[in-house]
Design a protein around this motif. Structure first.
Motif, PDB file in Angstrom:
ATOM      1  N   SER A 151       0.848  -1.198   0.000  1.00  8.04           N
ATOM      2  CA  SER A 151       0.000   0.000   0.000  1.00  8.04           C
ATOM      3  C   SER A 151       0.881   1.246   0.000  1.00  8.04           C
ATOM      4  CB  SER A 151      -0.933   0.014   1.221  1.00  8.04           C
ATOM      5  OG  SER A 151      -0.202  -0.062   2.426  1.00  8.04           O
ATOM      6  N   ALA A 153       0.577   5.556   0.107  1.00  2.39           N
ATOM      7  CA  ALA A 153      -0.295   6.710   0.338  1.00  2.39           C
ATOM      8  C   ALA A 153       0.561   7.950   0.542  1.00  2.39           C
ATOM      9  CB  ALA A 153      -1.185   6.489   1.563  1.00  2.39           C
ATOM     10  N   THR A 161       2.670  10.285  -4.950  1.00  2.00           N
ATOM     11  CA  THR A 161       2.254   8.952  -4.506  1.00  2.00           C
ATOM     12  C   THR A 161       2.128   7.982  -5.674  1.00  2.00           C
ATOM     13  OG1 THR A 161       1.018  10.000  -2.712  1.00  2.00           O
ATOM     14  CG2 THR A 161       0.505   7.695  -3.196  1.00  2.00           C
ATOM     15  N   ASN A 185      -8.316   5.231  -5.013  1.00  2.00           N
ATOM     16  CA  ASN A 185      -8.500   6.629  -4.650  1.00  2.00           C
ATOM     17  C   ASN A 185      -9.423   7.268  -5.689  1.00  2.00           C
ATOM     18  OD1 ASN A 185      -6.796   7.864  -6.915  1.00  2.00           O
ATOM     19  ND2 ASN A 185      -5.291   6.526  -5.923  1.00  2.00           N
ATOM     20  N   TYR A 236      -1.195  -1.051  -4.316  1.00  5.12           N
ATOM     21  CA  TYR A 236      -2.380  -0.212  -4.170  1.00  5.12           C
ATOM     22  C   TYR A 236      -1.974   1.253  -4.008  1.00  5.12           C
ATOM     23  CZ  TYR A 236      -5.717  -4.058  -3.440  1.00  5.12           C
ATOM     24  OH  TYR A 236      -6.520  -5.155  -3.586  1.00  5.12           O
ATOM     25  N   PHE A 238      -3.373   4.485  -2.630  1.00  6.10           N
ATOM     26  CA  PHE A 238      -4.455   4.959  -1.769  1.00  6.10           C
ATOM     27  C   PHE A 238      -4.680   6.462  -1.858  1.00  6.10           C
ATOM     28  CE2 PHE A 238      -3.993   0.802   0.009  1.00  6.10           C
ATOM     29  CZ  PHE A 238      -5.174   0.525   0.679  1.00  6.10           C
ATOM     30  N   PHE A 246     -10.036   8.086   1.625  1.00  4.28           N
ATOM     31  CA  PHE A 246      -8.939   7.281   2.182  1.00  4.28           C
ATOM     32  C   PHE A 246      -9.466   6.273   3.187  1.00  4.28           C
ATOM     33  CE2 PHE A 246      -5.571   6.407   5.257  1.00  4.28           C
ATOM     34  CZ  PHE A 246      -4.574   5.965   4.403  1.00  4.28           C
ATOM     35  N   GLN A 250      -7.995  -0.568   5.288  1.00  2.90           N
ATOM     36  CA  GLN A 250      -7.450  -1.286   4.145  1.00  2.90           C
ATOM     37  C   GLN A 250      -5.970  -0.971   3.947  1.00  2.90           C
ATOM     38  OE1 GLN A 250      -9.678  -1.276   0.499  1.00  2.90           O
ATOM     39  NE2 GLN A 250     -11.639  -1.395   1.531  1.00  2.90           N
ATOM     40  N   PHE A 251      -5.581   0.278   4.191  1.00  2.00           N
ATOM     41  CA  PHE A 251      -4.164   0.639   4.075  1.00  2.00           C
ATOM     42  C   PHE A 251      -3.314  -0.169   5.048  1.00  2.00           C
ATOM     43  CE2 PHE A 251      -0.512   3.122   5.531  1.00  2.00           C
ATOM     44  CZ  PHE A 251       0.118   3.406   4.330  1.00  2.00           C
ATOM     45  N   LYS A 254      -2.327  -4.220   4.437  1.00  2.00           N
ATOM     46  CA  LYS A 254      -1.413  -4.708   3.404  1.00  2.00           C
ATOM     47  C   LYS A 254      -0.084  -5.179   4.008  1.00  2.00           C
ATOM     48  CE  LYS A 254      -4.733  -3.332   0.831  1.00  2.00           C
ATOM     49  NZ  LYS A 254      -5.894  -4.222   0.770  1.00  2.00           N
ATOM     50  N   ARG A 257       3.697  -1.285   3.881  1.00  2.00           N
ATOM     51  CA  ARG A 257       3.008   0.006   3.879  1.00  2.00           C
ATOM     52  C   ARG A 257       4.017   1.137   3.690  1.00  2.00           C
ATOM     53  NH1 ARG A 257       1.031  -3.160   7.825  1.00  2.00           N
ATOM     54  NH2 ARG A 257       2.166  -2.151   9.523  1.00  2.00           N
ATOM     55  N   THR A 284       5.922   0.724   9.132  1.00  2.00           N
ATOM     56  CA  THR A 284       5.565   1.561   7.984  1.00  2.00           C
ATOM     57  C   THR A 284       6.815   2.279   7.487  1.00  2.00           C
ATOM     58  OG1 THR A 284       3.332   1.900   8.846  1.00  2.00           O
ATOM     59  CG2 THR A 284       4.108   3.465   7.189  1.00  2.00           C
TER      60      THR A 284
END
Length: 355
Positions: A151, A153, A161, A185, A236, A238, A246, A250-251, A254, A257, A284
């Motif tokens: 993911s 974002a 992004t 998105n 993905y 986002f 957003f 779900q973010f 994954k 991240r 992250t």
């Protein structure tokens, strides 16, 4: 604050506080896992205990959703399934995903013993594998067929992004892997790109556009079919954390991240707001775009305890054109193996042999 969340009613989990010696919070009966996901990740519980008998979800869906939650929660997950056999489909689906803490005994003394074992972090039941499923089959189902999901974002809008998502795919393709981009998105990037560039292929039913050798999907609701197309990685996009569309849950679900930021005062402020959120934990990664190398050290200082998870993107004028200078960056975050066979050099004798 309660240290243990019991997903179910107090009557079933009445002995949890006594056995654990910890304060317990009860949700009451929950019929669908989707209804409780926000509650589970909203606080830093020491343990979450699920009464599996209250759920109406398909056992595979339930097990997959719980597995996804486990990826983003630091809590120990334990499962009440009183009076049920450890050979049930749901228990098997959970043990196949690595869960070992179950309370299945209907006799109070035995149930308490199982609970204590699970609370101590040990397996409380013997793992079971159906006789008709071979070891090889189990291995293929749980590992080979499941793509790694990434993911990406932005801490705010227009921060690069989508460029990072596409560069990650190009990195994976560079190493010989099959990867795809999924738009999650409201930017309509895929639709707009299809109108601006010459697409090699378009599948409107799947929302797929193929540009520069990359499959881009604009219909994430078709994910079941997309997953069945043999991709090893799904990336993905986002969009922005500040966007109304957003989806934090779900973010977080994954496998890998990534948050993208920049070095303007507005961008740095937005990035600090994001990385200081305790819900993101320490798994992250943070990538900064458009930053001069002279400022790298200062940016890392501003990232506080996330400095070791902070990286800097290379200059990328065209998101579909990858440069191997970025290998070191993505190797540290993704660490994909190189599946491309190195080309053998032809020696002098080989040259004359084929003349």
């Amino acid at each position: 604050m309660a240290e243990i969340l019991f997903v179910g009613n107090e009557r079933v989990g009445a002995r949890v506080a006594e056995v654990s010696g910890k304060e317990v919070e009860f949700t009451g009966d929950v019929t669908h896992i989707a209804d409780i996901k926000d509650t589970i990740i909203s606080k830093s519980y020491w343990a979450v205990i699920f009464d599996l008998s209250t759920f109406l979800d398909n056992y595979n869906v339930l097990a997959e959703e719980i597995d996804n939650l486990n990826r983003v929660s630091s809590a120990r997950f334990i499962f009440y399934y009183l009076g049920k056999t450890p050979r049930s489909n749901l228990v098997y689906a959970l043990t196949e995903r690595g869960f070992t803490g179950f309370v299945t005994e209907s006799i109070a003394g035995l149930a308490n013993k199982q609970l204590q074992t699970a609370l101590d972090g040990f397996a409380s039941i013997e793992p079971y594998k159906p006789e008709h499923v071979s070891e090889d089959k189990v291995e293929q189902t749980s590992i080979e067929k499941k793509p790694t999901v990434i993911s990406v974002a932005g801490c705010c809008n227009r921060i690069g992004t989508t460029t990072q998502a596409l560069q990650i795919i190009k990195y994976l393709q560079f190493l010989g892997h099959k990867a795809a981009y999924i738009q999650l998105n409201d930017s309509e990037y895929v639709q707009k790109a299809a109108g601006l560039y010459s697409a090699e292929d378009i599948d409107r039913s799947l929302g797929r556009v193929t540009l520069n050798g990359t499959d881009l999907y604009s219909k994430p609701d078709q994910i079941a079919e997309i997953r069945g197309m043999g991709y090893e990685y799904l990336v993905y996009d986002f969009g922005s954390f500040s966007s109304k569309s957003f989806n934090l849950i779900q973010f977080l679900e994954k496998d890998i991240r990534i948050i993208v930021g920049g070095d303007s005062p507005h961008e740095l402020g937005a990035m600090q707001d994001v990385f200081r959120s305790p819900i993101l934990q320490n798994s992250t990664y943070y990538i900064f775009s458009f930053v001069h190398e002279n400022d790298f050290q200062e940016i890392r200082g501003l990232m506080e305890d996330k400095a070791d998870m902070t990286f800097f993107a290379k200059y990328t004028p065209d998101p579909f054109v990858y440069t191997s200078d970025s290998n070191d960056l993505y190797d540290k975050i993704i660490g994909a193996t190189n599946t491309v066979e190195p080309q053998k050099k032809k020696g002098m004798f080989a040259f004359f042999k084929h003349k």
